[in-house]
Design a protein around this motif. Structure first.
Motif, mmCIF file in Angstrom:
data_model
loop_
_atom_site.group_PDB
_atom_site.id
_atom_site.type_symbol
_atom_site.label_atom_id
_atom_site.label_comp_id
_atom_site.label_asym_id
_atom_site.label_seq_id
_atom_site.Cartn_x
_atom_site.Cartn_y
_atom_site.Cartn_z
ATOM 1 N N ALA A 1 13.028 2.985 -5.298
ATOM 2 C CA ALA A 1 12.224 1.781 -5.553
ATOM 3 C C ALA A 1 12.579 0.636 -4.617
ATOM 4 O O ALA A 1 11.715 -0.150 -4.225
ATOM 5 C CB ALA A 1 12.370 1.349 -7.004
ATOM 6 N N THR B 1 0.845 -1.182 0.000
ATOM 7 C CA THR B 1 0.000 0.000 0.000
ATOM 8 C C THR B 1 0.887 1.241 0.000
ATOM 9 O O THR B 1 1.392 1.635 -1.028
ATOM 10 C CB THR B 1 -0.926 -0.035 1.217
ATOM 11 N N THR C 1 10.513 -0.197 -1.373
ATOM 12 C CA THR C 1 9.295 -1.007 -1.385
ATOM 13 C C THR C 1 9.621 -2.386 -0.840
ATOM 14 O O THR C 1 8.922 -2.903 0.034
ATOM 15 C CB THR C 1 8.713 -1.096 -2.808
ATOM 16 N N ASP D 1 -4.912 1.788 3.396
ATOM 17 C CA ASP D 1 -4.823 2.762 2.297
ATOM 18 C C ASP D 1 -5.574 4.069 2.552
ATOM 19 O O ASP D 1 -6.051 4.693 1.608
ATOM 20 C CB ASP D 1 -5.339 2.169 0.985
ATOM 21 N N TYR E 1 4.980 7.353 0.309
ATOM 22 C CA TYR E 1 4.429 7.330 -1.050
ATOM 23 C C TYR E 1 3.488 6.152 -1.201
ATOM 24 O O TYR E 1 3.729 5.085 -0.625
ATOM 25 C CB TYR E 1 5.552 7.155 -2.086
ATOM 26 N N ASP F 1 2.448 3.001 -3.147
ATOM 27 C CA ASP F 1 3.422 2.098 -3.762
ATOM 28 C C ASP F 1 3.664 2.355 -5.251
ATOM 29 O O ASP F 1 4.799 2.235 -5.711
ATOM 30 C CB ASP F 1 3.082 0.634 -3.508
ATOM 31 N N ASP F 2 2.664 2.746 -5.989
ATOM 32 C CA ASP F 2 2.846 3.029 -7.421
ATOM 33 C C ASP F 2 3.557 4.356 -7.672
ATOM 34 O O ASP F 2 3.971 4.632 -8.792
ATOM 35 C CB ASP F 2 1.500 3.053 -8.146
ATOM 36 N N ASP F 3 3.676 5.185 -6.642
ATOM 37 C CA ASP F 3 4.253 6.524 -6.796
ATOM 38 C C ASP F 3 5.647 6.681 -6.191
ATOM 39 O O ASP F 3 6.177 7.797 -6.155
ATOM 40 C CB ASP F 3 3.320 7.567 -6.164
#
Length: 111
Positions: A66, A2, A69, A42, A56, A58-60
């Motif tokens: 990176a 998330t 994560t 979330d 952030y 997770d997609d951002d």
């Protein structure tokens, strides 16, 4: 996954995000904070209160961070899902990628 806490949190540990989290899913390691991927709902309450902008979705997560994560996932490898950070307290589960980083001086403190 998330929300993810990235490099700006290392050696800062402000904890404003912990106070905002309604589900107690932000855990404290020796050098940074980590969001439990299965316990987070979330809601995003933690993101705007972070003074160093380390949180952030997770997609951002910026490409340069990176690997954080995976660090957030690795932190919980042995810890599992304790069901709340408050009862767990500070742990020494920081992943090796975090423990090997040079210690960063935090404003007002000695390294």
């Amino acid at each position: 996954m998330t929300y993810v806490i990235a490099e700006p949190c290392v050696d800062v540990l402000d904890k404003a995000c912990i106070e905002e989290c309604p589900v107690d899913c932000i855990y404290e390691g020796e050098r940074m904070l980590y969001i439990h991927p299965d316990e987070c709902v979330d809601c995003g309450a933690c993101e705007p209160v972070c003074p160093v902008e380390a949180i952030y979705f997770d997609d951002d997560v910026p490409a340069e961070w990176a690997s954080y994560t995976q660090a957030n996932v690795d932190f919980f490898a042995e810890l599992g899902s304790p069901g709340g950070a408050a009862k767990t307290g500070k742990t020494s589960n920081d992943p090796e990628m975090i423990t090997r980083l040079p210690v960063r001086a935090v404003e007002g403190e000695q390294p």
